[in-house]
Design a protein around this motif. Structure first.
Motif, PDB file in Angstrom:
ATOM      1  N   MET A   1       0.833  -1.245   0.020  1.00 45.58           N
ATOM      2  CA  MET A   1      -0.064  -0.093   0.077  1.00 45.58           C
ATOM      3  C   MET A   1       0.972   1.066   0.151  1.00 45.58           C
ATOM      4  O   MET A   1       1.778   1.412   0.975  1.00 45.58           O
ATOM      5  CB  MET A   1      -0.862  -0.131   1.297  1.00 45.58           C
ATOM      6  N   LEU A   2       0.689   2.094  -1.061  1.00 44.18           N
ATOM      7  CA  LEU A   2       1.373   3.300  -1.141  1.00 44.18           C
ATOM      8  C   LEU A   2       0.724   4.560  -0.379  1.00 44.18           C
ATOM      9  O   LEU A   2      -0.346   4.824  -0.883  1.00 44.18           O
ATOM     10  CB  LEU A   2       1.592   3.762  -2.673  1.00 44.18           C
ATOM     11  N   ASP A   3       1.273   4.790   0.770  1.00 41.78           N
ATOM     12  CA  ASP A   3       0.765   5.878   1.889  1.00 41.78           C
ATOM     13  C   ASP A   3       1.061   7.286   0.844  1.00 41.78           C
ATOM     14  O   ASP A   3       1.979   7.540   0.172  1.00 41.78           O
ATOM     15  CB  ASP A   3       1.164   5.780   3.189  1.00 41.78           C
ATOM     16  N   GLU A   4       0.367   8.256   1.392  1.00 41.04           N
ATOM     17  CA  GLU A   4       0.173   9.729   0.711  1.00 41.04           C
ATOM     18  C   GLU A   4       1.424  10.390   0.989  1.00 41.04           C
ATOM     19  O   GLU A   4       2.237  11.255   0.150  1.00 41.04           O
ATOM     20  CB  GLU A   4      -0.942  10.366   1.116  1.00 41.04           C
ATOM     21  N   ILE A   5       2.101  10.255   2.317  1.00 41.40           N
ATOM     22  CA  ILE A   5       3.392  10.878   2.406  1.00 41.40           C
ATOM     23  C   ILE A   5       4.544  10.304   1.642  1.00 41.40           C
ATOM     24  O   ILE A   5       5.362  11.040   0.878  1.00 41.40           O
ATOM     25  CB  ILE A   5       3.844  10.875   3.937  1.00 41.40           C
ATOM     26  N   THR A   6       4.581   9.235   1.437  1.00 41.01           N
ATOM     27  CA  THR A   6       5.635   8.504   0.841  1.00 41.01           C
ATOM     28  C   THR A   6       5.376   8.683  -0.846  1.00 41.01           C
ATOM     29  O   THR A   6       6.435   9.162  -1.442  1.00 41.01           O
ATOM     30  CB  THR A   6       5.600   6.855   0.819  1.00 41.01           C
ATOM     31  N   PHE A   7       4.193   8.871  -1.141  1.00 43.23           N
ATOM     32  CA  PHE A   7       3.967   9.136  -2.794  1.00 43.23           C
ATOM     33  C   PHE A   7       4.382  10.620  -2.900  1.00 43.23           C
ATOM     34  O   PHE A   7       5.084  10.724  -3.935  1.00 43.23           O
ATOM     35  CB  PHE A   7       2.488   9.057  -2.969  1.00 43.23           C
ATOM     36  N   GLU A   8       3.986  11.638  -1.914  1.00 41.67           N
ATOM     37  CA  GLU A   8       4.730  12.992  -2.260  1.00 41.67           C
ATOM     38  C   GLU A   8       6.111  13.228  -2.230  1.00 41.67           C
ATOM     39  O   GLU A   8       6.701  13.799  -2.936  1.00 41.67           O
ATOM     40  CB  GLU A   8       3.697  13.826  -1.104  1.00 41.67           C
ATOM     41  N   VAL A   9       6.727  12.421  -1.135  1.00 43.96           N
ATOM     42  CA  VAL A   9       8.249  12.494  -1.181  1.00 43.96           C
ATOM     43  C   VAL A   9       8.822  11.724  -2.368  1.00 43.96           C
ATOM     44  O   VAL A   9       9.786  12.614  -2.874  1.00 43.96           O
ATOM     45  CB  VAL A   9       8.676  11.768  -0.021  1.00 43.96           C
ATOM     46  N   LEU A  10       8.229  10.699  -2.861  1.00 47.39           N
ATOM     47  CA  LEU A  10       8.790  10.064  -4.126  1.00 47.39           C
ATOM     48  C   LEU A  10       8.731  10.864  -5.383  1.00 47.39           C
ATOM     49  O   LEU A  10       9.219  11.063  -6.407  1.00 47.39           O
ATOM     50  CB  LEU A  10       8.649   8.636  -4.432  1.00 47.39           C
ATOM     51  N   ARG A  11       7.397  11.609  -5.305  1.00 51.66           N
ATOM     52  CA  ARG A  11       6.817  12.306  -6.607  1.00 51.66           C
ATOM     53  C   ARG A  11       7.874  13.620  -6.657  1.00 51.66           C
ATOM     54  O   ARG A  11       8.399  13.838  -7.804  1.00 51.66           O
ATOM     55  CB  ARG A  11       5.419  12.801  -6.171  1.00 51.66           C
ATOM     56  N   HIS A  12       8.209  14.193  -5.696  1.00 48.89           N
ATOM     57  CA  HIS A  12       9.007  15.306  -5.790  1.00 48.89           C
ATOM     58  C   HIS A  12      10.459  14.926  -6.044  1.00 48.89           C
ATOM     59  O   HIS A  12      11.330  15.518  -6.705  1.00 48.89           O
ATOM     60  CB  HIS A  12       8.776  16.184  -4.529  1.00 48.89           C
ATOM     61  N   ARG A  13      10.818  13.719  -5.365  1.00 49.77           N
ATOM     62  CA  ARG A  13      12.160  13.112  -5.573  1.00 49.77           C
ATOM     63  C   ARG A  13      12.519  12.914  -7.109  1.00 49.77           C
ATOM     64  O   ARG A  13      13.521  13.316  -7.720  1.00 49.77           O
ATOM     65  CB  ARG A  13      12.529  12.088  -4.787  1.00 49.77           C
ATOM     66  N   LEU A  14      11.655  12.314  -7.793  1.00 48.63           N
ATOM     67  CA  LEU A  14      11.774  12.042  -9.196  1.00 48.63           C
ATOM     68  C   LEU A  14      11.670  13.217 -10.029  1.00 48.63           C
ATOM     69  O   LEU A  14      12.490  13.176 -10.978  1.00 48.63           O
ATOM     70  CB  LEU A  14      10.656  11.171  -9.556  1.00 48.63           C
ATOM     71  N   ASP A  15      10.971  14.290  -9.733  1.00 48.27           N
ATOM     72  CA  ASP A  15      11.000  15.465 -10.507  1.00 48.27           C
ATOM     73  C   ASP A  15      12.385  16.112 -10.294  1.00 48.27           C
ATOM     74  O   ASP A  15      12.905  16.704 -11.299  1.00 48.27           O
ATOM     75  CB  ASP A  15       9.931  16.316  -9.852  1.00 48.27           C
ATOM     76  N   ALA A  16      12.839  16.065  -9.136  1.00 49.06           N
ATOM     77  CA  ALA A  16      14.292  16.698  -8.986  1.00 49.06           C
ATOM     78  C   ALA A  16      15.135  15.935  -9.646  1.00 49.06           C
ATOM     79  O   ALA A  16      16.100  16.524 -10.152  1.00 49.06           O
ATOM     80  CB  ALA A  16      14.560  16.853  -7.073  1.00 49.06           C
ATOM     81  N   ILE A  17      15.154  14.229  -9.774  1.00 51.95           N
ATOM     82  CA  ILE A  17      16.264  13.771 -10.383  1.00 51.95           C
ATOM     83  C   ILE A  17      16.145  14.120 -11.800  1.00 51.95           C
ATOM     84  O   ILE A  17      17.154  14.197 -12.511  1.00 51.95           O
ATOM     85  CB  ILE A  17      15.724  12.312  -9.906  1.00 51.95           C
ATOM     86  N   ASN A  18      14.977  14.159 -12.132  1.00 55.24           N
ATOM     87  CA  ASN A  18      14.873  14.643 -13.918  1.00 55.24           C
ATOM     88  C   ASN A  18      15.349  15.759 -14.021  1.00 55.24           C
ATOM     89  O   ASN A  18      16.002  16.240 -15.183  1.00 55.24           O
ATOM     90  CB  ASN A  18      13.227  14.382 -14.095  1.00 55.24           C
ATOM     91  N   ASP A  19      15.035  16.897 -13.332  1.00 51.13           N
ATOM     92  CA  ASP A  19      15.530  18.383 -13.348  1.00 51.13           C
ATOM     93  C   ASP A  19      17.151  18.293 -13.352  1.00 51.13           C
ATOM     94  O   ASP A  19      17.927  18.973 -14.054  1.00 51.13           O
ATOM     95  CB  ASP A  19      14.729  19.437 -12.475  1.00 51.13           C
ATOM     96  N   ASP A  20      17.654  17.716 -12.438  1.00 51.59           N
ATOM     97  CA  ASP A  20      19.154  17.401 -12.262  1.00 51.59           C
ATOM     98  C   ASP A  20      19.571  16.746 -13.478  1.00 51.59           C
ATOM     99  O   ASP A  20      20.960  17.354 -13.897  1.00 51.59           O
ATOM    100  CB  ASP A  20      19.574  16.582 -11.280  1.00 51.59           C
ATOM    101  N   ALA A  21      18.904  16.069 -14.357  1.00 53.87           N
ATOM    102  CA  ALA A  21      19.491  15.585 -15.476  1.00 53.87           C
ATOM    103  C   ALA A  21      19.632  16.540 -16.428  1.00 53.87           C
ATOM    104  O   ALA A  21      20.757  16.520 -17.358  1.00 53.87           O
ATOM    105  CB  ALA A  21      18.526  14.272 -16.057  1.00 53.87           C
ATOM    106  N   ALA A  22      18.690  17.389 -16.818  1.00 55.17           N
ATOM    107  CA  ALA A  22      18.906  18.728 -17.615  1.00 55.17           C
ATOM    108  C   ALA A  22      20.005  19.398 -17.295  1.00 55.17           C
ATOM    109  O   ALA A  22      20.652  19.923 -18.165  1.00 55.17           O
ATOM    110  CB  ALA A  22      17.536  19.250 -17.391  1.00 55.17           C
ATOM    111  N   SER A  23      20.106  19.601 -15.843  1.00 53.04           N
ATOM    112  CA  SER A  23      21.246  20.604 -15.438  1.00 53.04           C
ATOM    113  C   SER A  23      22.568  19.881 -15.930  1.00 53.04           C
ATOM    114  O   SER A  23      23.615  20.424 -16.226  1.00 53.04           O
ATOM    115  CB  SER A  23      21.260  20.815 -13.983  1.00 53.04           C
ATOM    116  N   VAL A  24      22.778  18.500 -15.871  1.00 48.17           N
ATOM    117  CA  VAL A  24      23.820  17.834 -16.184  1.00 48.17           C
ATOM    118  C   VAL A  24      23.908  17.875 -17.502  1.00 48.17           C
ATOM    119  O   VAL A  24      25.334  18.207 -18.003  1.00 48.17           O
ATOM    120  CB  VAL A  24      23.829  16.392 -15.520  1.00 48.17           C
TER     121      VAL A  24
END
Length: 719
Positions: A1-24
């Motif tokens: 079961m995916l709880d909302e807090i984990t979902f929000e943490v990972l959602r923003h983490r994935l977005d940050a990972i992707n944005d970091d790739a553009a910076s690289v």
């Protein structure tokens, strides 16, 4: 079961990972296109290729990335296969790249032998080969006259770049070293995403990360459907025009005209974008292949309809049906030329989507804050430049001066001046100093140009004028102009607002540059030739270009005179433009302008009389009635039927089942009336700016650009 807090943490983490790739990617790139102008983007995709996370750079580059992944999955599952550490490169616009200069690199993400995601990046390369430096050939007869497309090829195998494939890829380019750096940047960016996603899976579990991707797709789709259900059903239309001179055209023969026609229908929680009525494909480079159509259509929906929602293209795709007909300018059939699509047909696609969504949103009070006129489109000042430096090395690239056009006006305020493309929120033009460092050029000037923003109750953003010369080399510079927006404006207004100003491109003697300062829109004719497939800028010449203005919102003569005066003081509108476009009389010295209130009131009364040929009816004080059909029209019950009435004066215009535009007062105006610096291009007389007024109160309810003599377009249809 995916709880909302984990979902929000990972959602923003994935977005940050992707944005970091553009910076690289930007940091490793050797080209100003990526390093400075951010003509790039990055994505994280679900295992089936649906795009979940996308960067805020060039949105139109990423929507169709899932088509690339699906091609790899369908074609290469057994041979050559794909596994951990692999990456594939392609620039095939018929597979999923936007056009040949936009190179795509995608990589699967494996965890313990299980495919959990894909990641990808795209970057516009300075040159990818073909007959014309810069990768775009204006007068190509087919794709065989353009830079050769490369289907997905495994360029990284088990973590190592394949030297044989890299050599084959770079051998195509005149700027091989820059392309090599971009390629390395894309490979490293994908590798970083892979490692960080694998790290998330190690910490939270691959099942949890996969559940986050699925939930983002599902919630975005559900949120968009909910938004559509809150909007009344309807049908809206827009037509955008292109000019193109195919190979073999006779001298003096006018450019051919191609129309992009969109009928947008909203029913319940679904949206249909129907481009099937668009003109047959051109015998040349302006056509869009289907992935480009999807990129700009869905990308436009993301920008203009999904404000406040997650930008998850894979969640938008199931809600929006893009209909097209193969063999048209928006959905070309192989082997049609497509390399110039992004600066031609794709811009017309985006503007059409923008205009229709704007019409839809103005039909409900709930989403008025999201109504936005069109930003600039790619114009004649955009294009590639190439030549030879003093040391004999070749250069070929774009200056990206074109990305200085105006933003569209919104329901709440004016458009942003010289802001660039709405659908490329993270991209920008390179600084003058950067271009001078990369290229043998010297800028004589770059300045915002008054009177280029679309007039309206809220003004569109103004465009900019650029002037540059060759510097530090005796060899001339050759420019290939995209050649659009010279004969007529492209950036549509909304809610009765005007189109933004046209673009301009010309090669002039340097001595003529000083005379441009005294010219303004509406001045005496300044005849200019349409650009040829190449334009040579030699010693003593100056390349002059003007980017387009953004569209306006609302009737221009309803703009507050004080706001017009502020624009005059800021150099964004001239006193002559205030009189012509806003019916505001500005007097006094240039250093201390003032509004003549009495003369302005008389002028505006006279303009309303001119619009309908008589004294206008008084405005209603009773407020709006019935259902809101647009910013200026209501659908009012009338027994068992309904009538369309003016929201300002409450006058019944026509029956609810009739085309309201055929019952408004129509006035056509030459497109040259507001052309920048008074420029006149041959062929402009074939177009007209068509204004629609309430027959009773003279309110300006709509503005369209059409070919002279075309029938009235039924831009709003009640279902």
């Amino acid at each position: 079961m995916l709880d909302e807090i984990t979902f929000e943490v990972l959602r923003h983490r994935l977005d940050a990972i992707n944005d970091d790739a553009a910076s690289v990617l930007a940091r490793l790139s050797g080209s100003q296109l990526a390093a400075e102008a951010r003509d790039l983007n990055t994505v994280i995709m679900a295992p089936d290729g649906r795009v979940v996370c996308c960067g805020r750079y060039v949105l139109a580059q990423v929507v169709s990335m899932h088509l690339v992944v699906r091609d790899i999955v369908d074609q290469y599952a057994d041979n050559p296969g794909y596994g951990p550490g692999d990456q594939f490169v392609t620039n095939d616009p018929y597979v999923g790249a936007l056009h040949q200069p936009d190179v795509v690199v995608v990589a699967p993400v494996f965890v313990d032998g299980r495919l959990v995601a894909w990641c990808g990046s795209t970057a516009h390369q300075p040159d990818v080969g073909g007959p014309n430096p810069g990768g775009i050939t204006y007068d190509a007869r087919s794709i065989f006259d353009e830079a050769p497309p490369m289907p997905p090829i495994r360029i990284v195998e088990d973590g190592r770049i394949r030297r044989d494939i890299e050599r084959e890829y770079l051998a195509r380019s005149r700027t091989a070293e820059l392309n090599r750096l971009d390629l390395v940047g894309q490979v490293v960016a994908n590798r970083n995403v892979t490692e960080q996603v694998q790290g998330l899976c190690a910490q939270y579990g691959a099942e949890v990360v996969g559940a986050v991707l699925d939930r983002l797709l599902e919630r975005t789709e559900a949120a968009l459907r909910e938004r559509l259900r809150a909007i009344p059903d309807g049908r809206w239309r827009h037509v955008s025009y292109l000019e193109y001179r195919p190979y073999g055209s006779a001298a003096g023969e006018p450019e051919s005209i191609y129309a992009v026609r969109l009928t947008m229908t909203k029913r319940g929680d679904e949206l249909e974008l129907d481009f099937t009525a668009s003109d047959p494909q051109a015998p040349g480079a302006i056509n869009a292949a289907y992935p480009a159509l999807a990129n700009f259509a869905i990308g436009g929906v993301l920008i203009y309809l999904c404000g406040g929602l997650p930008w998850v293209p894979g969640g938008v795709w199931p809600v929006v049906r893009v209909r097209s007909r193969e063999g048209t300018v928006v959905h070309a059939r192989w082997p049609a030329g497509v390399a110039m699509s992004t600066a031609a047909t794709c811009q017309a696609i985006r503007v059409s989507v923008n205009a229709c969504i704007g019409r839809m949103l103005e039909s409900t009070e709930d989403f008025l804050s999201m109504v936005m006129a069109s930003c600039q489109a790619a114009g004649g000042g955009g294009g590639t430049v190439h030549g030879v430096r003093a040391d004999g090395t070749a250069y070929a690239t774009m200056t990206l001066d074109e990305i200085t056009g105006g933003g569209g006006a919104t329901w709440t305020g004016d458009g942003v001046d010289s802001s660039g493309y709405t659908t490329s929120p993270g991209a920008s033009c390179a600084n003058v100093e950067v271009n001078e460092a990369y290229l043998p050029v010297l800028y004589e000037g770059r300045t915002e140009l008054p009177d280029t923003g679309g007039p309206g109750r809220h003004r569109g953003g103004v465009g900019a004028l650029h002037a540059l010369t060759v510097h530090g080399t005796a060899a001339p510079m050759t420019m290939m102009s995209f050649g659009q927006g010279l004969q007529h404006p492209l950036a549509a207004g909304v809610c009765g607002g005007e189109f933004g100003g046209q673009s301009l491109v010309a090669v002039l003697p340097r001595a003529d540059l000083a005379g441009l300062a005294g010219r303004a829109a509406g001045d005496a004719d300044w005849p200019l030739p349409m650009p040829l497939s190449t334009m040579e800028v030699g010693a003593g010449d100056v390349l002059v270009s003007v980017s387009q203005g953004g569209g306006g919102l609302g009737d221009p003569i309803e703009r507050e005179p004080a706001a017009v005066l502020d624009d005059v003081r800021d150099g964004l509108v001239t006193a002559a433009g205030a009189y012509r476009d806003y019916a505001v009389v500005v007097t006094g010295e240039p250093a201390d302008p003032r509004v003549d209130e009495d003369a302005t009131a008389r002028l505006r009364d006279g303009r309303r009389r001119e619009r309908i040929g008589r004294a206008p009816a008084p405005l209603s004080t009773a407020g709006r009635r019935g259902r809101r059909l647009s910013a200026g029209l209501d659908l009012v019950p009338d027994g068992d039927d309904s009538v369309v009435s003016c929201a300002r004066c409450a006058t019944a215009v026509c029956g609810g089942r009739e085309s309201v535009h055929e019952h408004l007062v129509v006035r056509d105006r030459p497109v040259a009336a507001r052309a920048p610096l008074g420029a006149r291009y041959p062929g402009g007389e074939r177009f007209t700016v068509r204004h629609f007024f309430c027959p009773a109160c003279a309110a300006q309810l709509d503005v369209q650009v059409c070919r002279a003599g075309d029938p009235v377009l039924a831009a709003i249809e009640v279902l």
